[in-house]
Design a protein around this motif. Structure first.
Motif, PDB file in Angstrom:
ATOM      1  N   ALA A 264      42.298 -15.902 -10.171  1.00 41.63           N
ATOM      2  CA  ALA A 264      42.723 -15.253  -8.929  1.00 41.63           C
ATOM      3  C   ALA A 264      44.227 -15.418  -8.716  1.00 41.63           C
ATOM      4  CB  ALA A 264      41.954 -15.854  -7.751  1.00 41.63           C
TER       5      ALA A 264
ATOM      6  N   SER B 176      41.917 -13.134  -0.281  1.00 42.70           N
ATOM      7  CA  SER B 176      41.838 -14.585  -0.047  1.00 42.70           C
ATOM      8  C   SER B 176      42.993 -15.016   0.871  1.00 42.70           C
ATOM      9  CB  SER B 176      41.910 -15.337  -1.386  1.00 42.70           C
ATOM     10  OG  SER B 176      43.210 -15.211  -1.949  1.00 42.70           O
TER      11      SER B 176
ATOM     12  N   ARG C 143      48.321  -9.488  -2.678  1.00 41.01           N
ATOM     13  CA  ARG C 143      47.042  -9.240  -1.996  1.00 41.01           C
ATOM     14  C   ARG C 143      46.402  -7.947  -2.494  1.00 41.01           C
ATOM     15  NH1 ARG C 143      45.280 -10.482   4.076  1.00 41.01           N
ATOM     16  NH2 ARG C 143      44.883 -12.417   2.959  1.00 41.01           N
TER      17      ARG C 143
ATOM     18  N   GLU D 127      44.514  -8.572  -5.673  1.00 38.92           N
ATOM     19  CA  GLU D 127      43.212  -9.203  -5.430  1.00 38.92           C
ATOM     20  C   GLU D 127      42.189  -8.158  -4.994  1.00 38.92           C
ATOM     21  OE1 GLU D 127      43.330 -12.647  -2.886  1.00 38.92           O
ATOM     22  OE2 GLU D 127      45.362 -13.143  -3.509  1.00 38.92           O
TER      23      GLU D 127
ATOM     24  N   HIS E 140      47.006 -12.451  -8.702  1.00 35.31           N
ATOM     25  CA  HIS E 140      47.917 -12.341  -7.551  1.00 35.31           C
ATOM     26  C   HIS E 140      49.370 -12.243  -8.020  1.00 35.31           C
ATOM     27  CE1 HIS E 140      48.977 -13.245  -3.252  1.00 35.31           C
ATOM     28  NE2 HIS E 140      50.111 -13.571  -3.852  1.00 35.31           N
TER      29      HIS E 140
END
Length: 644
Positions: free
Chosen positions: A453, A526, A515, A518, A457
């Motif tokens: 993740a 997140s 963001r 993601e 990002h």
């Protein structure tokens, strides 16, 4: 041949504690020799005394304070063997006339009756009853509390006056004296303009003050007046204090240096008294320079703090400073330099012409000035041959002089950590990363899911910024945790004097790329984008409320350069306008967020490829992006940081 004169012996400094000790010693000696015979009697008991009394050896008895009996023997009794332990001479080498024995009595009335009976029987010549006061204890009991109170008061006065016993402000009666440190122009001041790299504009503007101090007649002959003061304004670490010291070094005059907080004291009138004493000292050594660092500690606008009243100690100090700088008792040939990074909160009376005649803005150094600053701080370092200072200057946009000094020192520490013989280019890059992003935390435990993740990002930031013309090009991306961030991307922003809306929107879009990535990769978001959201919200609010770049609100700004609004409890716009502002900020951010999503949807395969390389290597550079995306069409040498 003449003999050299003996140097004068240095005077012995008499401490008041010696006097206190001498007085106490006198009392102790007086107590020790309080007895007129100067000889301590032998302790005995009442049964032994009765035996001596029955044998006719006792000459006289004195009852002292109804608790003690002092026994005096007859001269004939002293010749007996049983009394051989009694000294024949006292401490003064005279005959020991007594008392020879001493003991405690119980009931004084019963004991007195026994003495009366023994006197009648002829066993005792006489007896006396005395009240023997202890003058030493009485005097000590009266004086000791006073001495303790005086000592405590002296201690508190020294603490509150904030100095050592020998300093100007350390003595009780010197609390109103100035705490300024004097740098003598012949011995102490070694700094000149050659030691101040960059700041060309500020040095040029302040050069005139040096000329005034060196040759005042050149200006006064034409009717001009020597300026009263100059205010150095700029961000922290830009060299305001160093520049003021260089002025004193160039002008070769005494230099009084102190902080604005040195005037602040808990006693009423102390600040104003210190201002008067400071200007008095400077006038005696004129021409001279007074440098007050962080002048906003006493120069804040009067009457702005409604909670403290209008006649507090800080305002009295400021009033005295205003009077000394430009009043009836104006000091000639004394120039006041002051420094602050909060010029907006200073009192208007302090800023007017006639007090601070010049306001010199000391800005952050540009790329050329940063190169000069690097050359100054690199001089004492053992650096590698061929180290390019222009490259280092490009890598540190927005750095102040103090930051650059910190970079050089940190680079030397890193080189020493790896046992290198010289500081090289990589050490400086590591130092910049250390200062900007924090210390690497390679031992931090991160699960594979979180690591992917973070990689997605950071790859999103890199991808979007690579595709946008006005976004800063990427230098390096890492997913190694640093400081409080889990990953970071370093950019090289262009140093612009003005910024246009399309440039700000591109930067916002690149910031939202993390963001957006993601969302594209996982279809969920997140908390990792907190710093990104904070940054874009500030940018969007500035566009709407400060720079007047919003079409719906029009050419209007709610920015107050004087800083007056921060003391009020109301907004400079209505509730309806506040709703419009919130809506426009949200529209701006959401538009760039969806724009970033669209860019990443078009380049989803490249995004995943970049994230995989990042997971594998943990750090990727510009070359890795060129291998995936090809050459960037609008490439510029630019730097900034976006953190996760």
């Amino acid at each position: 041949m003449a003999k050299d004169k003996d140097p004068k012996p240095s005077r012995i400094k008499i401490s008041p504690w010696w006097i206190y000790g001498g007085i106490l010693g006198i009392f102790l000696i007086a107590s020790y020799f309080n007895n007129s015979n100067w000889q301590e009697p032998i302790q005995t008991n009442i049964s032994q005394f009765q035996k001596y009394l029955d044998n006719g050896d006792v000459n006289k008895v004195i009852i002292v304070n109804k608790t003690q009996a002092d026994v005096y023997l007859k001269p004939s009794a002293l010749e007996k063997p049983e009394f051989s332990k009694i000294p024949k001479k006292n401490l003064l080498n005279k005959e020991n006339t007594g008392p020879h024995f001493s003991f405690s009595i119980g009931n004084d009335q019963i004991f007195e009756n026994k003495l009366i009976e023994a006197t009648k029987e002829g066993k005792l010549s006489s007896y006396e009853i005395q009240s023997n006061p202890n003058y030493f204890m009485d005097i000590l009991g009266f004086i000791l509390p006073i001495i303790v109170l005086v000592v405590i008061w002296i201690f508190l006065m020294r603490k509150m006056s904030g100095g050592a016993a020998g300093g100007g402000g350390g003595q009780i009666f010197n609390i109103g004296k100035s705490k300024a440190k004097l740098f003598d122009e012949k011995t102490d001041i070694k700094t000149t303009f050659k030691d101040v790299a960059g700041l060309e504009g500020a040095k040029e503007e302040i050069q005139e003050i040096v000329e005034f101090l060196k040759n005042p007649q050149k200006y006064t002959n034409l009717g001009g007046k020597i300026p009263k003061g100059a205010l150095l304004v700029g961000p922290p670490g830009t060299g305001k204090t160093l520049l003021a010291k260089a002025v004193a070094g160039e002008a070769q005059v005494p230099f009084f240096s102190l902080s604005g907080s040195d005037f602040v004291e808990m006693f009423v009138g102390v600040g104003a008294s210190r201002v008067r004493d400071l200007f008095k000292q400077a006038k005696e050594k004129s021409p001279a320079i007074i440098f007050i660092d962080e002048i906003d500690a006493v120069g804040r606008a009067r009457g702005k703090n409604n909670m403290s009243g209008s006649n507090d100690e800080r305002e009295n100090t400021l009033n005295q400073l205003l009077t000394e700088m430009d009043g009836f008792g104006t000091n000639t040939s004394v120039i006041v330099l002051a420094a602050t990074n909060r010029a907006d909160v200073l009192d208007k009376a302090l800023m007017r012409a006639g007090r601070f005649d010049r306001q010199i803005f000391v800005d952050l150094p540009d790329i050329r000035e940063r190169q000069e600053i690097f050359e100054v701080h690199l001089a004492p370092l053992k650096k590698a041959e061929g180290l390019d200072t222009s490259f280092l200057a490009k890598q540190t946009p927005g750095f102040s002089g103090a930051d650059i000094a910190n970079v050089c020192n940190e680079a030397a520490l890193i080189a020493a950590r790896y046992d290198k013989q010289a500081v090289d280019k990589q050490d400086f890059l590591d130092a910049v990363d250390r200062i900007v992003g924090g210390l690497e935390k390679k031992n931090k435990i991160i699960s594979p899911e979180e690591k992917r993740a973070i990689a997605i990002h950071e790859a999103g930031h890199a991808t979007v910024s690579w595709m946008l013309e006005h976004a800063a090009p990427l230098i390096k991306v890492t997913i190694v945790p640093r400081g409080q961030s889990l990953g970071a991307a370093w950019y090289l922003p262009e140093e612009r004097q003005i910024v246009r809306p399309d440039q700000m929107l591109d930067e916002m879009c690149a910031t939202m790329g993390g963001r957006a990535a993601e969302k594209v990769a996982f279809n969920r978001i997140s908390t990792g984008a907190l710093s990104d959201l904070e940054k874009v919200t500030k940018q969007a609010r500035a566009m709407v409320t400060i720079y007047g770049l919003n079409e719906k609100l029009g050419n209007i700004t709610y920015y107050d350069s004087s800083g007056q609004n921060e003391y009020g409890f109301t907004k400079p716009y209505s509730e309806e306008t506040a709703k419009i502002i919130d809506q426009e900020i949200s529209i701006l951010i959401e538009a760039q967020y969806h724009r970033a999503i669209a860019i990443l949807e078009e380049n989803k395969d490249k995004l995943y490829q970049l994230a995989d390389i990042l997971i594998d290597k943990e750090v990727i550079f510009k070359d890795d992006l060129e291998n995936i995306f090809g050459k960037r069409p609008f490439d510029k040498n630019l730097q900034e940081e976006t953190t996760l």
